[in-house]
Write an enzyme that holds these catalytic residues in place. Structure first.
Site, PDB file in Angstrom:
ATOM      1  N   ASP A  87     -37.794  19.512   6.344  1.00  0.00           N
ATOM      2  CA  ASP A  87     -38.081  20.097   5.112  1.00  0.00           C
ATOM      3  C   ASP A  87     -36.975  19.697   4.068  1.00  0.00           C
ATOM      4  O   ASP A  87     -35.915  19.352   4.734  1.00  0.00           O
ATOM      5  CB  ASP A  87     -38.458  21.607   5.009  1.00  0.00           C
ATOM      6  CG  ASP A  87     -37.434  22.471   5.652  1.00  0.00           C
ATOM      7  OD1 ASP A  87     -36.655  22.217   6.481  1.00  0.00           O
ATOM      8  OD2 ASP A  87     -37.219  23.541   4.865  1.00  0.00           O
ATOM      9  N   GLU A 152     -36.172  25.444   7.186  1.00  0.00           N
ATOM     10  CA  GLU A 152     -34.700  25.684   7.268  1.00  0.00           C
ATOM     11  C   GLU A 152     -34.262  25.700   5.782  1.00  0.00           C
ATOM     12  O   GLU A 152     -33.389  26.881   5.626  1.00  0.00           O
ATOM     13  CB  GLU A 152     -33.920  24.383   7.580  1.00  0.00           C
ATOM     14  CG  GLU A 152     -32.582  24.612   7.784  1.00  0.00           C
ATOM     15  CD  GLU A 152     -31.532  24.599   6.675  1.00  0.00           C
ATOM     16  OE1 GLU A 152     -30.441  25.080   6.948  1.00  0.00           O
ATOM     17  OE2 GLU A 152     -31.817  23.943   5.659  1.00  0.00           O
TER      18      GLU A 152
END
Length: 454
Positions: A87, A152
């Site tokens: 991500d 994250e």
């Protein structure tokens, strides 16, 4: 064809493939990008299968999926768990990008796009290193477990639940992470220390609602003014944090480590250029490197309240807000520091305002002895892959997952980063130096290969 020749012969293919990965706007913070995040997870899983991994899973979570893969076909050899994330941060403000954030573009030897340095580019380095080993050797020289998450950038909300439920499955002899930076261009690095991070939000309330500053000004408390006055008292003239007890547990650096850190080929001129400020500030009595990596800090990350629109609106705001963070170093306990910060701020405030103090997150610092054999193999692999001397460094940032994994599994954590401090991670024009990307693939492949040798 040997390993190095195989990797060198696929440079164009690797770059094109990374560009495909980068085109997926896998922004975990935005609900409208959820389909893109899921598409990125599928991309990672497909890439692992194409590399030669037989066991690959996309694991759903309450938010975004994580990808898990394993190759356990090296009996008697070490087992490595590689962690990364697919991500990325939002790309805004879009108008500050020289080229579109999700259209990878090469300029001056750098590849520009959101996620190049943090962390898609670094994840892809490992994927291609593992693929090179599988394609040239037929099998991996060590046992490898791969865990790549999609949350994250929003705090790894569901990752730890997966880890706790799969402790035995994830057990390994070492954790390897590539989500950090090299010291500088041409200086491959292993990070052996990270600062911890506490994050707080303060909400002050004065009058029950916004008031006309002409009718009421001078007789009622202005929470914005009081908040600014309070913040101004959190540091002294030497830029030391004034909170009582804040430094009580800070670990003292050994003379040997202090000398080693200050002997690194770190260039203040380059640092100043990266920062772009008129001057530098910091705690008196410590070098810039020490301030960045080994000293605790308190920073104001945002202040707001009242009228912020175009033109004038004469109000005394009802509320004022601030976001504050503390970076912590070894021996400092996050829960203890959070209590000290709240106690001191409440003590500084007058009784004319009410205070809501929230601890949004806490994270422990981490430091590892780099005398362990795996660190020596990592440093030699970097030197072979890049053809340059490699160094051990600490970093001022935080990766809570590293601390959690270290505390849970009690194994070495090797932070082998290939970004650079000025590559604009989380900012417009994020990029990765292609020489580091290509050198990283070779170095990582050599690292896995060296781990198999006793």
């Amino acid at each position: 064809m040997n390993l190095a020749e195989f990797i060198d012969g696929r440079r164009d293919q690797h770059r094109a493939e990374l560009s495909d990965f980068l085109r997926i706007p896998s922004v975990s913070a935005k609900s409208e990008n959820k389909p893109d995040v899921e598409r990125a997870a599928r991309w990672v899983a497909d890439n692992l299968r194409a590399a030669g991994f037989k066991t690959v899973e996309i694991v759903p979570t309450a938010l975004h999926p994580l990808v898990y893969a394993e190759s356990l076909e090296a009996p008697g050899k070490p087992t490595v768990l590689f962690y990364g994330h697919y991500d990325v941060q939002p790309a805004e403000p879009l108008h500050l990008w020289t080229s579109p954030a999700f259209e990878p573009t090469v300029r001056n030897g750098n590849l520009y796009a959101r996620g190049t340095a943090d962390d898609k580019g670094q994840v892809h380095i490992h994927l291609k290193a593992l693929e090179a080993l599988l394609k040239t050797l037929g099998t991996l020289p060590v046992n490898v477990k791969v865990m790549i998450e999609g949350e994250e950038e929003v705090g790894s909300v569901n990752l730890w639940e997966f880890v706790q439920k799969n402790r035995e499955r994830l057990r390994a002899d070492a954790l390897v992470v590539s989500d950090t930076s090299m010291l500088a261009k041409g200086v491959p690095s292993i990070t052996y220390g990270l600062r911890g991070l506490n994050y707080y939000q303060i909400e002050l309330t004065g009058p029950a609602h916004d008031l006309h500053s002409g009718v009421f000004g001078g007789a009622v408390p202005n929470p914005l003014t009081i908040l600014c006055e309070t913040i101004s008292k959190l540091h002294d003239k030497n830029f030391r944090v004034t909170i009582p007890g804040f430094y009580d547990d800070v670990a003292t650096l050994s003379k040997q480590e202090r000398k080693a850190l200050n002997s690194l080929p770190w260039k203040e001129k380059e640092f100043r250029k990266t920062v772009g400020a008129l001057g530098l500030d910091g705690e008196k009595g410590f070098t810039i490197v020490e301030r960045l990596w080994t000293r605790p800090t308190l920073e104001v990350n945002g202040v707001w309240g009242g009228y912020m629109g175009e033109g004038a609106k004469t109000v005394i705001p009802s509320k004022a807000y601030a976001k504050i963070s503390t970076r912590l170093v070894p021996k400092q306990e996050p829960a203890k520091i959070a209590k000290l910060v709240e106690k001191h701020i409440r003590k500084l405030l007058p009784k004319s305002v009410a205070c809501k103090f929230e601890v949004l997150s806490m994270g422990k610092p981490w430091v590892a002895p780099y005398s362990h054999a795996i660190f020596q193999k990592a440093i030699h692999a970097l030197e072979s892959g890049f053809g340059k001397k490699a160094v051990f460094i600490r970093e001022g940032g935080s990766i809570p997952f590293v601390t959690q994994m270290h505390d849970t599994f009690k194994v070495p954590c090797v932070l082998m980063g290939f970004g650079l401090p000025d590559e604009n991670a989380h900012a417009p024009d994020e990029h990765i130096a292609l020489e580091n990307y290509f050198g990283g693939i070779k170095a990582v492949a050599l690292f896995y290969q060296r781990l198999a040798a006793h």
